[in-house]
Design a protein around this motif. Structure first.
Motif, mmCIF file in Angstrom:
data_model
loop_
_atom_site.group_PDB
_atom_site.id
_atom_site.type_symbol
_atom_site.label_atom_id
_atom_site.label_comp_id
_atom_site.label_asym_id
_atom_site.label_seq_id
_atom_site.Cartn_x
_atom_site.Cartn_y
_atom_site.Cartn_z
ATOM 1 N N LEU A 419 0.821 -1.212 0.000
ATOM 2 C CA LEU A 419 0.000 0.000 0.000
ATOM 3 C C LEU A 419 0.852 1.258 0.000
ATOM 4 C CD1 LEU A 419 -2.647 -1.198 2.637
ATOM 5 C CD2 LEU A 419 -2.634 -1.553 0.157
ATOM 6 N N PHE A 420 2.062 1.138 -0.518
ATOM 7 C CA PHE A 420 3.006 2.252 -0.593
ATOM 8 C C PHE A 420 2.383 3.461 -1.277
ATOM 9 C CE2 PHE A 420 6.410 4.254 -3.261
ATOM 10 C CZ PHE A 420 7.165 4.812 -2.236
ATOM 11 N N MET A 421 2.497 4.612 -0.642
ATOM 12 C CA MET A 421 2.020 5.897 -1.158
ATOM 13 C C MET A 421 0.535 5.888 -1.526
ATOM 14 S SD MET A 421 4.208 8.275 -0.883
ATOM 15 C CE MET A 421 3.586 9.509 -2.024
ATOM 16 N N GLU A 422 -0.252 5.210 -0.696
ATOM 17 C CA GLU A 422 -1.698 5.190 -0.885
ATOM 18 C C GLU A 422 -2.425 5.631 0.386
ATOM 19 O OE1 GLU A 422 -3.371 1.768 -2.972
ATOM 20 O OE2 GLU A 422 -1.354 1.196 -3.578
ATOM 21 N N GLY A 423 -1.724 6.356 1.262
ATOM 22 C CA GLY A 423 -2.374 6.911 2.429
ATOM 23 C C GLY A 423 -2.583 5.936 3.563
ATOM 24 N N HIS A 424 -1.560 5.143 3.921
ATOM 25 C CA HIS A 424 -1.714 4.150 4.983
ATOM 26 C C HIS A 424 -0.564 4.115 5.989
ATOM 27 C CE1 HIS A 424 -5.239 2.250 3.120
ATOM 28 N NE2 HIS A 424 -4.604 2.412 1.967
ATOM 29 N N ARG A 425 0.678 4.266 5.543
ATOM 30 C CA ARG A 425 1.823 3.974 6.390
ATOM 31 C C ARG A 425 1.853 4.823 7.671
ATOM 32 N NH1 ARG A 425 5.289 0.156 8.117
ATOM 33 N NH2 ARG A 425 7.393 0.956 8.490
ATOM 34 N N TRP A 426 1.667 6.119 7.539
ATOM 35 C CA TRP A 426 1.685 7.004 8.716
ATOM 36 C C TRP A 426 0.625 6.568 9.722
ATOM 37 C CZ3 TRP A 426 -0.586 12.597 8.719
ATOM 38 C CH2 TRP A 426 -0.290 13.235 9.943
ATOM 39 N N PHE A 427 -0.571 6.283 9.216
ATOM 40 C CA PHE A 427 -1.674 5.927 10.097
ATOM 41 C C PHE A 427 -1.469 4.539 10.710
ATOM 42 C CE2 PHE A 427 -3.764 8.336 6.453
ATOM 43 C CZ PHE A 427 -3.448 9.566 6.999
ATOM 44 N N ASP A 428 -0.894 3.621 9.942
ATOM 45 C CA ASP A 428 -0.597 2.289 10.478
ATOM 46 C C ASP A 428 0.371 2.369 11.648
ATOM 47 O OD1 ASP A 428 -2.249 0.977 8.702
ATOM 48 O OD2 ASP A 428 -0.635 0.262 7.404
ATOM 49 N N MET A 429 1.429 3.133 11.474
ATOM 50 C CA MET A 429 2.433 3.234 12.535
ATOM 51 C C MET A 429 1.880 3.978 13.745
ATOM 52 S SD MET A 429 4.913 1.464 11.421
ATOM 53 C CE MET A 429 6.508 1.876 12.157
ATOM 54 N N ARG A 430 0.980 4.908 13.507
ATOM 55 C CA ARG A 430 0.364 5.637 14.620
ATOM 56 C C ARG A 430 -0.568 4.732 15.407
ATOM 57 N NH1 ARG A 430 -2.899 10.702 12.703
ATOM 58 N NH2 ARG A 430 -4.448 9.109 12.185
ATOM 59 N N ARG A 431 -1.396 3.943 14.723
ATOM 60 C CA ARG A 431 -2.371 3.133 15.464
ATOM 61 C C ARG A 431 -1.699 2.000 16.224
ATOM 62 N NH1 ARG A 431 -4.673 -1.220 12.241
ATOM 63 N NH2 ARG A 431 -3.735 -1.288 10.168
ATOM 64 N N TYR A 432 -0.488 1.624 15.829
ATOM 65 C CA TYR A 432 0.254 0.610 16.588
ATOM 66 C C TYR A 432 1.322 1.238 17.485
ATOM 67 C CZ TYR A 432 -1.919 -3.489 14.516
ATOM 68 O OH TYR A 432 -2.829 -4.466 14.173
ATOM 69 N N ASP A 433 1.239 2.540 17.674
ATOM 70 C CA ASP A 433 2.141 3.253 18.574
ATOM 71 C C ASP A 433 3.600 3.006 18.208
ATOM 72 O OD1 ASP A 433 2.697 4.994 20.665
ATOM 73 O OD2 ASP A 433 2.775 3.406 22.168
ATOM 74 N N LYS A 434 3.907 3.097 16.907
ATOM 75 C CA LYS A 434 5.253 2.832 16.419
ATOM 76 C C LYS A 434 5.842 4.020 15.652
ATOM 77 C CE LYS A 434 4.801 -2.228 15.934
ATOM 78 N NZ LYS A 434 6.079 -2.654 16.560
ATOM 79 N N LEU A 435 5.297 5.210 15.861
ATOM 80 C CA LEU A 435 5.810 6.364 15.130
ATOM 81 C C LEU A 435 7.288 6.605 15.417
ATOM 82 C CD1 LEU A 435 2.895 8.968 15.352
ATOM 83 C CD2 LEU A 435 3.538 7.525 13.404
ATOM 84 N N ASP A 436 7.737 6.219 16.617
ATOM 85 C CA ASP A 436 9.146 6.444 16.939
ATOM 86 C C ASP A 436 10.071 5.501 16.186
ATOM 87 O OD1 ASP A 436 8.430 4.128 18.264
ATOM 88 O OD2 ASP A 436 9.314 4.692 20.190
ATOM 89 N N GLU A 437 9.502 4.538 15.453
ATOM 90 C CA GLU A 437 10.314 3.637 14.639
ATOM 91 C C GLU A 437 10.519 4.173 13.217
ATOM 92 O OE1 GLU A 437 8.925 -0.382 14.727
ATOM 93 O OE2 GLU A 437 8.555 -0.334 16.894
ATOM 94 N N LEU A 438 9.806 5.234 12.865
ATOM 95 C CA LEU A 438 9.999 5.812 11.545
ATOM 96 C C LEU A 438 11.333 6.545 11.500
ATOM 97 C CD1 LEU A 438 6.402 7.177 10.818
ATOM 98 C CD2 LEU A 438 7.498 5.152 9.824
ATOM 99 N N PRO A 439 12.045 6.459 10.367
ATOM 100 C CA PRO A 439 13.393 7.036 10.294
ATOM 101 C C PRO A 439 13.382 8.555 10.190
ATOM 102 C CG PRO A 439 12.756 6.145 8.167
ATOM 103 C CD PRO A 439 11.667 5.748 9.130
ATOM 104 N N LEU A 440 14.445 9.173 10.665
ATOM 105 C CA LEU A 440 14.651 10.616 10.567
ATOM 106 C C LEU A 440 15.886 10.859 9.714
ATOM 107 C CD1 LEU A 440 14.065 11.602 14.313
ATOM 108 C CD2 LEU A 440 12.371 11.489 12.463
ATOM 109 N N ASP A 441 15.740 11.659 8.678
ATOM 110 C CA ASP A 441 16.858 11.915 7.771
ATOM 111 C C ASP A 441 17.824 12.964 8.303
ATOM 112 O OD1 ASP A 441 16.274 10.029 5.806
ATOM 113 O OD2 ASP A 441 14.833 11.358 4.818
ATOM 114 N N LYS A 442 17.370 13.767 9.260
ATOM 115 C CA LYS A 442 18.233 14.774 9.875
ATOM 116 C C LYS A 442 17.947 14.794 11.376
ATOM 117 C CE LYS A 442 18.655 18.752 7.711
ATOM 118 N NZ LYS A 442 18.306 20.013 7.004
ATOM 119 N N PRO A 443 18.926 15.109 12.198
ATOM 120 C CA PRO A 443 18.711 15.096 13.654
ATOM 121 C C PRO A 443 17.586 16.009 14.109
ATOM 122 C CG PRO A 443 21.048 15.228 13.144
ATOM 123 C CD PRO A 443 20.327 15.405 11.845
ATOM 124 N N GLU A 444 17.351 17.100 13.405
ATOM 125 C CA GLU A 444 16.321 18.048 13.834
ATOM 126 C C GLU A 444 14.923 17.667 13.351
ATOM 127 O OE1 GLU A 444 18.749 20.248 10.557
ATOM 128 O OE2 GLU A 444 18.987 18.583 11.980
#
Length: 467
Positions: A419-444
């Motif tokens: 479901l890449f780029m179809e409006g799901h990934r952000w919401f999936d990670m949020r509902r499973y309380d995994k937003l902190d597992e998403l990568p950060l490209d810059k420290p800020e």
């Protein structure tokens, strides 16, 4: 299909509320086009047809910003617009989201779609030009479209919620009383009721046809009886976000789910280069350097070897890969170089899925998993894995068998790539309380949990307290 879209969307826009969202609006005064009042009372059959097709057209509105902004925050893509750094600085969390800025097209569009569907419904209710059965068919269609649009809007707003009522379109001058914002949970209940009321109306409509043309993208869903399958697919999405796993499985049983069927089956938004129609907003030419959709580096690095959704020929090259390696890597200043770009559509008139069987299969796997039927979840996930050249879990990842926690990770991973780029990934990670597992490209950088309330809504409520 497209000439019909072209003719009918003009009337939908003319009689719709064309300012942003559910706030201050004005009547459209145009002696050469229908006014809102002209269709709210005793609309002709031709006008009902125009309104119905117009609603189908505007369902496409807001799609680009919904997919791209949620995909950016969900670390699927970096939208490297050369002339506007806010598209990556804001969405990647380097600077705060501006409530009065450029990121709210999806909000305006989905609320306008809700209002246009409501206008269609009320116009159908207050006319003698269609039968009672047709009125119920319109109600089922309109409420289902409202549920689809407002679920998308709500997921972007998160805990801020959405307005769950708006003013009475039938009372002249009474267009300026939007209801209050409700919590995410309360708003989900509202969306569920829209979908369920839509189903009830479609049931009453029975074998009656819609009193308007269903355009080609709805092939297979063009009668009330068949449209119920789309309604239940939307209801399954709502149940998933409500964590109502039995309800999700029940809704799926009434949808077009087919575990052995074509994964691409479902209704589609269509596009054309016909004057006054729209082209596919997600399409990008290869090696685009002005507004490239760059693939966040972890997406490719973390894919399983041989996954056809990532490796091999891209969709424009008649393959399955949703991404394509660029000749020259690119990135905004101080980002890691990104080697791939989004390439999900062959041309600028390729259709875009509204919801397809592949998503339903993944929802079925999740329903089984969350109800502790791990064996059924594994066999269902294997359907997706094998479709894209991956071995079954018992061979490829035997440690996950019988382990619910690891199977949830596997589920989210399959949803990530299917479901890449179809409006799901952000919401999936949020509902499973995994937003902190998403990568950060810059420290800020940091990952937002939701969009803030648009400034126009804040200003409106400050002057006109909601009711």
């Amino acid at each position: 299909m497209n000439p019909v879209y072209k003719r009918c969307v003009i009337l939908a826009a003319a009689v719709s509320l064309i300012s942003s969202s559910c706030t201050k609006t004005e009547y459209v005064v145009n002696p050469n086009a229908p006014t809102q009042e002209s269709v709210l009372k005793n609309a002709s059959r031709v006008q009902i047809n125009q309104l119905g097709v117009g609603v189908q057209s505007v369902v496409r509105n807001g799609l680009f910003s919904f997919y791209t902004w949620s995909g950016s925050i969900g670390r699927e893509t970096v939208y490297f617009a050369q002339t506007e750094s806010r598209y990556y600085r804001e969405l990647q969390g380097e600077i705060p989201l501006d409530p009065a800025g450029i990121m709210y097209d999806w909000y305006n569009s989905y609320n306008q779609t809700r209002r246009r569907a409501e206008l269609l419904l009320r116009s159908a209710t207050e006319t003698n030009s269609i039968t009672d059965g047709e009125k119920k068919a319109v109600e089922g269609f309109a409420k289902t479209i409202q549920a689809y649009a407002m679920l998308n809007c709500l997921n972007m707003m998160g805990e801020v919620g959405v307005r769950t009522s708006f003013s009475d379109l039938n009372v002249p001058g009474d267009l300026l009383k939007p209801g209050c914002f409700n919590s995410y949970s309360q708003s989900l209940d509202y969306v569920k009721k829209l979908a369920d009321d839509g189903l009830a109306a479609l049931d009453v409509a029975g074998s009656t046809d819609f009193p308007f043309t269903m355009v080609a993208g709805w092939t297979g869903f063009a009668t009330p009886a068949d449209f119920k399958k789309f309604n239940r697919a939307v209801a399954a999405r709502v149940a998933m976000y409500r964590e109502d796993w039995l309800g999700m499985e029940t809704a799926l049983s009434g949808s077009f789910l087919s575990l052995n069927g074509n994964l691409k089956t479902g209704p589609y938004m269509q596009f054309s280069t016909t004057a006054n129609d729209a082209v596919n907003p997600m399409w990008r030419s290869a090696e685009n350097n002005s507004t490239p959709m760059l693939v966040q580096v972890n997406f490719v690095d973390e894919a399983e070897t041989g996954d056809k959704r990532v490796f091999g020929a891209s969709v424009p090259a008649n393959g399955e890969a949703k991404v394509r390696m660029r000749t020259t890597p690119s990135a905004p200043p101080d980002y890691p170089l990104m080697t791939h770009e989004v390439q999900m559509y062959a041309t600028n008139v390729s259709p875009i899925s509204i919801i397809r069987n592949e998503e339903l299969v993944l929802m079925y796997a999740e329903a089984k998993l969350q109800q502790d039927d791990l064996a059924a979840a594994v066999s269902t996930l294997d359907i997706i894995r094998q479709a894209y050249g991956l071995q079954v879990l018992a061979i490829a990842r035997p440690a996950v068998i019988g382990n619910k926690v690891l199977l949830i990770d596997e589920l989210l991973n399959q949803r990530r790539y299917s479901l890449f780029m179809e409006g799901h990934r952000w919401f999936d990670m949020r509902r499973y309380d995994k937003l902190d597992e998403l990568p950060l490209d810059k420290p800020e950088h940091h990952v937002y949990t939701n969009f803030v309330k648009p400034q126009q809504e804040v200003d409106w409520d400050a002057t006109n307290p909601c009711q």
